[in-house]
Design a protein around this motif. Structure first.
Motif, mmCIF file in Angstrom:
data_model
loop_
_atom_site.group_PDB
_atom_site.id
_atom_site.type_symbol
_atom_site.label_atom_id
_atom_site.label_comp_id
_atom_site.label_asym_id
_atom_site.label_seq_id
_atom_site.Cartn_x
_atom_site.Cartn_y
_atom_site.Cartn_z
ATOM 1 N N UNK A 270 -49.309 -5.775 50.463
ATOM 2 C CA UNK A 270 -49.997 -5.826 49.174
ATOM 3 C C UNK A 270 -50.636 -7.193 48.945
ATOM 4 N N UNK A 271 -49.935 -8.270 49.311
ATOM 5 C CA UNK A 271 -50.496 -9.611 49.157
ATOM 6 C C UNK A 271 -51.711 -9.806 50.061
ATOM 7 N N UNK A 272 -51.630 -9.295 51.291
ATOM 8 C CA UNK A 272 -52.770 -9.391 52.217
ATOM 9 C C UNK A 272 -53.957 -8.594 51.688
ATOM 10 N N UNK A 273 -53.705 -7.409 51.137
ATOM 11 C CA UNK A 273 -54.784 -6.584 50.582
ATOM 12 C C UNK A 273 -55.430 -7.278 49.386
ATOM 13 N N UNK A 274 -54.615 -7.891 48.531
ATOM 14 C CA UNK A 274 -55.139 -8.621 47.374
ATOM 15 C C UNK A 274 -56.011 -9.790 47.827
ATOM 16 N N UNK A 275 -55.533 -10.529 48.810
ATOM 17 C CA UNK A 275 -56.295 -11.666 49.339
ATOM 18 C C UNK A 275 -57.642 -11.209 49.910
ATOM 19 N N UNK A 276 -57.632 -10.092 50.645
ATOM 20 C CA UNK A 276 -58.862 -9.559 51.223
ATOM 21 C C UNK A 276 -59.814 -9.069 50.134
ATOM 22 N N UNK A 277 -59.288 -8.436 49.103
ATOM 23 C CA UNK A 277 -60.130 -7.978 47.999
ATOM 24 C C UNK A 277 -60.825 -9.159 47.321
ATOM 25 N N UNK A 278 -60.072 -10.225 47.076
ATOM 26 C CA UNK A 278 -60.662 -11.417 46.447
ATOM 27 C C UNK A 278 -61.734 -12.011 47.361
ATOM 28 N N UNK A 279 -61.443 -12.096 48.652
ATOM 29 C CA UNK A 279 -62.420 -12.621 49.611
ATOM 30 C C UNK A 279 -63.691 -11.777 49.604
ATOM 31 N N UNK A 280 -63.533 -10.453 49.653
ATOM 32 C CA UNK A 280 -64.711 -9.574 49.639
ATOM 33 C C UNK A 280 -65.484 -9.688 48.335
ATOM 34 N N UNK A 281 -64.776 -9.798 47.210
ATOM 35 C CA UNK A 281 -65.485 -9.909 45.930
ATOM 36 C C UNK A 281 -66.322 -11.173 45.878
ATOM 37 N N UNK A 282 -65.835 -12.243 46.507
ATOM 38 C CA UNK A 282 -66.597 -13.493 46.544
ATOM 39 C C UNK A 282 -67.710 -13.435 47.594
ATOM 40 N N UNK A 283 -67.416 -12.849 48.777
ATOM 41 C CA UNK A 283 -68.403 -12.765 49.849
ATOM 42 C C UNK A 283 -69.573 -11.880 49.464
ATOM 43 N N UNK A 284 -69.279 -10.720 48.869
ATOM 44 C CA UNK A 284 -70.321 -9.742 48.555
ATOM 45 C C UNK A 284 -70.751 -9.782 47.095
ATOM 46 N N UNK A 285 -70.193 -10.735 46.331
ATOM 47 C CA UNK A 285 -70.592 -10.983 44.960
ATOM 48 C C UNK A 285 -70.543 -9.733 44.075
ATOM 49 N N UNK A 286 -69.412 -9.038 44.099
ATOM 50 C CA UNK A 286 -69.284 -7.922 43.171
ATOM 51 C C UNK A 286 -68.286 -8.273 42.082
ATOM 52 N N UNK A 287 -68.595 -7.833 40.886
ATOM 53 C CA UNK A 287 -67.794 -8.155 39.712
ATOM 54 C C UNK A 287 -67.081 -6.899 39.238
ATOM 55 N N UNK A 288 -65.782 -7.009 39.073
ATOM 56 C CA UNK A 288 -65.023 -5.858 38.572
ATOM 57 C C UNK A 288 -64.037 -6.298 37.498
ATOM 58 N N UNK A 289 -64.405 -7.364 36.766
ATOM 59 C CA UNK A 289 -63.584 -7.878 35.662
ATOM 60 C C UNK A 289 -62.183 -8.256 36.116
ATOM 61 N N UNK A 290 -62.087 -8.896 37.248
ATOM 62 C CA UNK A 290 -60.785 -9.291 37.800
ATOM 63 C C UNK A 290 -60.100 -10.294 36.887
ATOM 64 N N UNK A 291 -58.821 -10.108 36.703
ATOM 65 C CA UNK A 291 -57.978 -11.029 35.933
ATOM 66 C C UNK A 291 -56.861 -11.516 36.838
ATOM 67 N N UNK A 292 -56.583 -12.800 36.820
ATOM 68 C CA UNK A 292 -55.498 -13.371 37.621
ATOM 69 C C UNK A 292 -54.399 -13.940 36.721
ATOM 70 N N UNK A 293 -54.241 -13.383 35.546
ATOM 71 C CA UNK A 293 -53.291 -13.932 34.566
ATOM 72 C C UNK A 293 -52.058 -13.069 34.395
ATOM 73 N N UNK A 294 -51.832 -12.105 35.239
ATOM 74 C CA UNK A 294 -50.666 -11.249 35.078
ATOM 75 C C UNK A 294 -51.002 -9.986 34.303
ATOM 76 N N UNK A 295 -49.994 -9.279 33.923
ATOM 77 C CA UNK A 295 -50.170 -7.997 33.229
ATOM 78 C C UNK A 295 -49.982 -8.217 31.740
ATOM 79 N N UNK A 296 -50.896 -7.701 30.954
ATOM 80 C CA UNK A 296 -50.806 -7.823 29.486
ATOM 81 C C UNK A 296 -49.928 -6.746 28.918
#
Length: 106
Positions: free
Chosen positions: A80-106
């Protein structure tokens, strides 16, 4: 208009490596037995209603993994941590926005 515009943000997906615990545990087995007698159970199984080899072999494999609960959970969290890291990398590499939050669960 976009798909799901009528839904709230609370209905969005969640990527949470902190919730990657496997289900193969004695506690899950006890809950499963309890749930067999509840009509509104979140996971419902009728072991006697379907006498298929597939169902019983699956249950045997599930039970056989209980001793590996800790190591399986550690592997699942690592995945799960590797998948999260890859998702963040892809979002930055391919410049897609999906309202990502890195502050935990509300």
């Amino acid at each position: 208009r976009y798909a799901a515009m009528e839904t709230s943000f609370a209905n969005g997906g969640q990527l949470s490596a902190s919730n990657a615990e496997v289900w193969n545990s004695y506690g899950t087995i006890l809950k499963g037995i309890k749930w067999m007698f509840q009509r509104d159970a979140p996971l419902l199984m009728h072991p006697l209603a379907d006498m298929s080899w597939h169902k019983y072999s699956w249950m045997a494999e599930f039970l056989a993994q209980i001793p590996n609960y800790k190591s399986n959970t550690i592997e699942t969290v690592q995945l799960a941590l590797a998948a999260r890291k890859l998702l963040i990398k892809h979002s930055e590499t391919y410049n897609f926005d999906f309202n990502r939050e890195d502050r935990g669960i509300l």
